[in-house]
Write a protein that holds these residues in place. Structure first.
Motif, short mmCIF file in Angstrom:
data_model
loop_
_atom_site.label_atom_id
_atom_site.label_comp_id
_atom_site.label_asym_id
_atom_site.label_seq_id
_atom_site.Cartn_x
_atom_site.Cartn_y
_atom_site.Cartn_z
N VAL A 1 0.87 -1.18 0.00
CA VAL A 1 0.00 0.00 0.00
C VAL A 1 0.90 1.23 0.00
N PRO A 2 0.91 2.00 -1.10
CA PRO A 2 1.89 3.07 -1.24
C PRO A 2 1.70 4.26 -0.30
N GLY A 3 0.59 4.32 0.42
CA GLY A 3 0.39 5.42 1.37
C GLY A 3 -0.95 5.30 2.05
N PRO A 4 -1.17 6.10 3.09
CA PRO A 4 -2.45 6.07 3.80
C PRO A 4 -3.61 6.36 2.86
N ALA B 1 -1.98 5.20 18.82
CA ALA B 1 -0.89 6.12 18.47
C ALA B 1 -0.15 5.58 17.26
N GLY B 2 0.79 6.37 16.77
CA GLY B 2 1.67 5.90 15.72
C GLY B 2 1.02 5.80 14.37
N ARG B 3 0.07 6.68 14.09
CA ARG B 3 -0.57 6.64 12.78
C ARG B 3 0.42 6.99 11.68
N PRO B 4 0.32 6.32 10.55
CA PRO B 4 1.20 6.67 9.45
C PRO B 4 0.85 8.04 8.88
N THR B 5 1.82 8.64 8.24
CA THR B 5 1.63 9.92 7.58
C THR B 5 1.64 9.70 6.07
N SER B 6 1.50 10.77 5.33
CA SER B 6 1.51 10.66 3.87
C SER B 6 2.87 10.23 3.34
N ASP B 7 3.90 10.23 4.18
CA ASP B 7 5.24 9.79 3.79
C ASP B 7 5.45 8.29 4.00
N ASP B 8 4.43 7.60 4.49
CA ASP B 8 4.57 6.20 4.87
C ASP B 8 3.86 5.27 3.88
N GLY C 1 9.85 6.99 -2.37
CA GLY C 1 10.29 8.06 -1.48
C GLY C 1 9.63 8.01 -0.10
N ARG C 2 9.14 6.87 0.31
CA ARG C 2 8.51 6.75 1.63
C ARG C 2 9.58 6.77 2.71
N VAL C 3 9.19 7.19 3.92
CA VAL C 3 10.15 7.25 5.01
C VAL C 3 9.98 6.12 6.01
N ARG C 4 8.80 5.50 6.03
CA ARG C 4 8.52 4.39 6.94
C ARG C 4 7.59 3.40 6.25
#
Length: 177
Positions: A78-81, A92-99, A132-135
Motif C-alpha cells: 500500500v503506497p500510502g495512507p 498512536a503511531g498513525r502513518p503519515t503521507s510519507d509512509d 520516497g517513503r520514510v517508513r
C-alpha cells in the motif's frame, strides 16, 4: 526481482499479480490465514483476503511465482495512507503521507522456509524506497511467528502503541527507511 542460480531458470519471480492469478492467490491467502491458531478473522475479513481483484484495484498486489508460473505467495503493498491503509482504532503511531504499508503476506505451505516471504517483503521495501517513503508499517497476528522473524531480520521493530485492539488483536511493526 528474481532469485536464481547461473544456468538455471529463476526459482522465484516477484511481480504484480495478473488477473489470471487472482483466484489462486485469493484461495492461497484465505487458506494461510484460516489456518492460524488463535486467529478468527470472521467471514468478512476472509472475503477481503480472497478478493485479490479488489486489492489490486486499491493497492499493489505482488505475487511470487515459480519457474512454471505456479503461485507460491503474495503480498499487498500500500503506497500510502488511504482507504486501504486504514488505521482507525489505533492509539498512536498513525502513518503519515510519507509512509507505506504491507498487508496480507501469505506463502503457500509447500514454499514456506524457502525465502518466498522474505522476497515478497523485500520487493515491498524496494517499492517504498522508490516511492520516497520514510517508513513502512504492517500488522501481524501474535501467532505469525515465521512472519515476525522475516520482519525483524529486515529491520522492522515492534510498535505496540499502534497495535490493533479491535475484535482481534494485531501487533504493529514499523521500519524507518
Amino acid at each position: 526481482m528474481s532469485s536464481h542460480h547461473p544456468g538455471q531458470e529463476p526459482l522465484v519471480e516477484i511481480r504484480e499479480v495478473g488477473p489470471q492469478e487472482f483466484d489462486e492467490l485469493g484461495r492461497l491467502t484465505v487458506e494461510a490465514y484460516s489456518g492460524l491458531a488463535g486467529f478468527e478473522p470472521g467471514d468478512g475479513y476472509l472475503a477481503e483476503l480472497g478478493d485479490v481483484a479488489r486489492r489490486a484495484a486499491l493497492a499493489v498486489v505482488l505475487v511470487a511465482v515459480d519457474g512454471h508460473g505456479g503461485v507460491l505467495g503474495g503480498v499487498t503493498y500500500v503506497p500510502g495512507p488511504g482507504p486501504y491503509f486504514d488505521w482507525e482504532g489505533h492509539d498512536a503511531g498513525r502513518p503519515t503521507s510519507d509512509d507505506a504499508g504491507i498487508r496480507m503476506l501469505a506463502v503457500a505451505p509447500e514454499a514456506r522456509g524457502a525465502g518466498v516471504g522474505t522476497a515478497l517483503v523485500r520487493a515491498c521495501l524496494a517499492r517504498a524506497r522508490a516511492d520516497g517513503r520514510v517508513r513502512v508499517w504492517l500488522h501481524t497476528t501474535p501467532g505469525m511467528t515465521q512472519a515476525h522473524r522475516i520482519y525483524e531480520r529486515e529491520g522492522f521493530v515492534r510498535a505496540p502503541a499502534a497495535d490493533w485492539r479491535g475484535s482481534i488483536r494485531l501487533w504493529a511493526y514499523v521500519l524507518d527507511l
